[in-house]
Design an enzyme around this catalytic site. Sequence first.
Site, PDB file in Angstrom:
ATOM      1  N   MET A  71      13.465  42.715  36.127  1.00  0.00           N
ATOM      2  CA  MET A  71      14.720  43.008  35.449  1.00  0.00           C
ATOM      3  C   MET A  71      15.272  44.378  35.852  1.00  0.00           C
ATOM      4  O   MET A  71      16.467  44.544  36.074  1.00  0.00           O
ATOM      5  CB  MET A  71      14.514  42.963  33.928  1.00  0.00           C
ATOM      6  CG  MET A  71      15.801  43.158  33.151  1.00  0.00           C
ATOM      7  SD  MET A  71      15.553  43.162  31.362  1.00  0.00           S
ATOM      8  CE  MET A  71      15.409  41.429  31.015  1.00  0.00           C
ATOM      9  N   ARG A 126      40.747  20.703  44.172  1.00  0.00           N
ATOM     10  CA  ARG A 126      40.328  21.483  43.016  1.00  0.00           C
ATOM     11  C   ARG A 126      41.558  21.640  42.130  1.00  0.00           C
ATOM     12  O   ARG A 126      41.685  20.959  41.136  1.00  0.00           O
ATOM     13  CB  ARG A 126      39.770  22.823  43.518  1.00  0.00           C
ATOM     14  CG  ARG A 126      38.690  23.410  42.693  1.00  0.00           C
ATOM     15  CD  ARG A 126      38.139  24.680  43.319  1.00  0.00           C
ATOM     16  NE  ARG A 126      39.176  25.621  43.738  1.00  0.00           N
ATOM     17  CZ  ARG A 126      38.947  26.847  44.187  1.00  0.00           C
ATOM     18  NH1 ARG A 126      37.704  27.285  44.300  1.00  0.00           N
ATOM     19  NH2 ARG A 126      39.942  27.641  44.535  1.00  0.00           N
ATOM     20  N   TYR A 153       5.565  40.485  39.257  1.00  0.00           N
ATOM     21  CA  TYR A 153       5.318  39.289  38.447  1.00  0.00           C
ATOM     22  C   TYR A 153       4.866  38.121  39.319  1.00  0.00           C
ATOM     23  O   TYR A 153       5.416  37.891  40.395  1.00  0.00           O
ATOM     24  CB  TYR A 153       6.591  38.874  37.702  1.00  0.00           C
ATOM     25  CG  TYR A 153       6.907  39.762  36.520  1.00  0.00           C
ATOM     26  CD1 TYR A 153       6.092  39.752  35.389  1.00  0.00           C
ATOM     27  CD2 TYR A 153       8.009  40.600  36.541  1.00  0.00           C
ATOM     28  CE1 TYR A 153       6.377  40.569  34.302  1.00  0.00           C
ATOM     29  CE2 TYR A 153       8.305  41.409  35.462  1.00  0.00           C
ATOM     30  CZ  TYR A 153       7.477  41.389  34.344  1.00  0.00           C
ATOM     31  OH  TYR A 153       7.761  42.187  33.272  1.00  0.00           O
ATOM     32  N   LYS A 185      40.761  39.764  41.304  1.00  0.00           N
ATOM     33  CA  LYS A 185      40.120  38.979  40.233  1.00  0.00           C
ATOM     34  C   LYS A 185      38.649  39.392  40.105  1.00  0.00           C
ATOM     35  O   LYS A 185      38.127  40.128  40.966  1.00  0.00           O
ATOM     36  CB  LYS A 185      40.236  37.489  40.547  1.00  0.00           C
ATOM     37  CG  LYS A 185      39.515  37.064  41.824  1.00  0.00           C
ATOM     38  CD  LYS A 185      39.808  35.610  42.184  1.00  0.00           C
ATOM     39  CE  LYS A 185      39.149  35.242  43.494  1.00  0.00           C
ATOM     40  NZ  LYS A 185      39.570  33.897  43.961  1.00  0.00           N
TER      41      LYS A 185
HETATM   42  C1  LIG Z   1      40.038  34.210  45.328  1.00  0.00           C
HETATM   43  C2  LIG Z   1      41.260  33.656  45.957  1.00  0.00           C
HETATM   44  C3  LIG Z   1      41.778  34.199  47.143  1.00  0.00           C
HETATM   45  C4  LIG Z   1      41.058  35.281  47.929  1.00  0.00           C
HETATM   46  O1  LIG Z   1      40.031  34.698  48.677  1.00  0.00           O
HETATM   47  P1  LIG Z   1      39.102  35.561  49.679  1.00  0.00           P
HETATM   48  O2  LIG Z   1      38.243  34.559  50.313  1.00  0.00           O
HETATM   49  O3  LIG Z   1      38.344  36.506  48.816  1.00  0.00           O
HETATM   50  O4  LIG Z   1      40.033  36.252  50.594  1.00  0.00           O
HETATM   51  C5  LIG Z   1      42.967  33.696  47.641  1.00  0.00           C
HETATM   52  N1  LIG Z   1      43.616  32.693  46.998  1.00  0.00           N
HETATM   53  C6  LIG Z   1      43.147  32.136  45.873  1.00  0.00           C
HETATM   54  C7  LIG Z   1      43.902  31.034  45.227  1.00  0.00           C
HETATM   55  C8  LIG Z   1      41.958  32.588  45.315  1.00  0.00           C
HETATM   56  O5  LIG Z   1      41.501  32.024  44.199  1.00  0.00           O
END
Ligand SMILES: *Cc1c(COP(=O)(O)O)cnc(C)c1O
Length: 357
Positions: free
Chosen positions: A302, A132, A254, A37
């Site tokens: 930047m 969540r 800055y 992801k």
């Molecule tokens: C992002 C995610 C993972 C991976 O988590 P890591 O800490 O990067 O290993 C696993 N399961 C779900 C549901 C996630 O959203």
Amino acid sequence: MLSHRPLRARFHSAALAANLQLARRQAGGSRLIAVVKADGYGHGVLRATRALAAADALAVLELDAAHRLRGAGWSRRIVLLEGFFGESELPEIDAMGLFCVVHHEEQLRMLEAFKPRRPIPLLLKFNTGMNRLGFALGELRSVLTRAAALRCAGDLTLMTHFACADDDGGIAWQLERFDAACEGLDLPRSLANSAALLRYPATAEAWARPGIMLYGASPFAESSAQSLGLAPGMTLQSALIAVQRLSPGERVGYGGSFVAPAAMRVGIVACGYADGYPRHAATGTPVLVDGVRSRTLGRVSMDMLCVDLAPVPAAGVGSPVVLWGQGLAVEEVAAACGTISYELLCAVAPRVPFVED
Ligand SMILES: *Cc1c(COP(=O)(O)O)cnc(C)c1O
């Protein structure tokens, strides 16, 4: 042609492949869902996927990412980690044969109304305390009954996510609840993220879901990636494009937040917050100049940041700089910035050119 600006993200393909092998050993006979992801945690989803070709499945959030993976020839499973956001996505999930998370009543209703061309494998996600996503554990049996009755359901997997696998909270409190709710069921489960896989390998079960460890960063505050046997997947590197000599009392950058206590040489590095380097990195954030550890000075701009050349008197314009990666763990830089490696890696900006080892 690559830009002449010296900033590059070097992608270490072999490191990702080796990190996946380490995850594989840790997971025993479990199958691995490599989480790609957020554009492969900032490494580029297709680039990461090529390096992780030995995974059993990939996981993304968006249909668009799944499309790109199918387009690149990935034919094994692709998990949609949050399932679908509206019923209009269902025909494409069906067409692409995705492995779909279902975490909410609304999604279940949409599935009940959908007629797929072929069965959709489902990950039924339950909330064991992270609060969540996921159905309440008290609904586990009724959700399962409804899922089993769906015209469109393929194989079913039970899933949960740990909130504290990386810290003192641990996983026992969530696992006990989940085990109790699943008692007597003979269904595959998916529990482990990287932290759980490394620390509690028994949670690998049917499908483990490693993410950050594949990119060579440690999920733990107290143990380094190196000590875990992980190799960095990315080195963010640049070079000095100018050198300034400051007299005592002169300032740099800055706001003039850094004041030279004595005469000193300051290196100006081609990397700034528009490249994804965190602007909130304070004076003292570690950096390598010519392979020698030094520190940032003053505010990150930047397009540039400033570094102390006191530890590297021979450094000059063109000297190589490593912001993180080989020789300087991304989690160490992240800790100095009050954040985690995930955030730094995901933030690498599109304008940073990638080069592959
Ligand atoms: C992002 C995610 C993972 C991976 O988590 P890591 O800490 O990067 O290993 C696993 N399961 C779900 C549901 C996630 O959203």
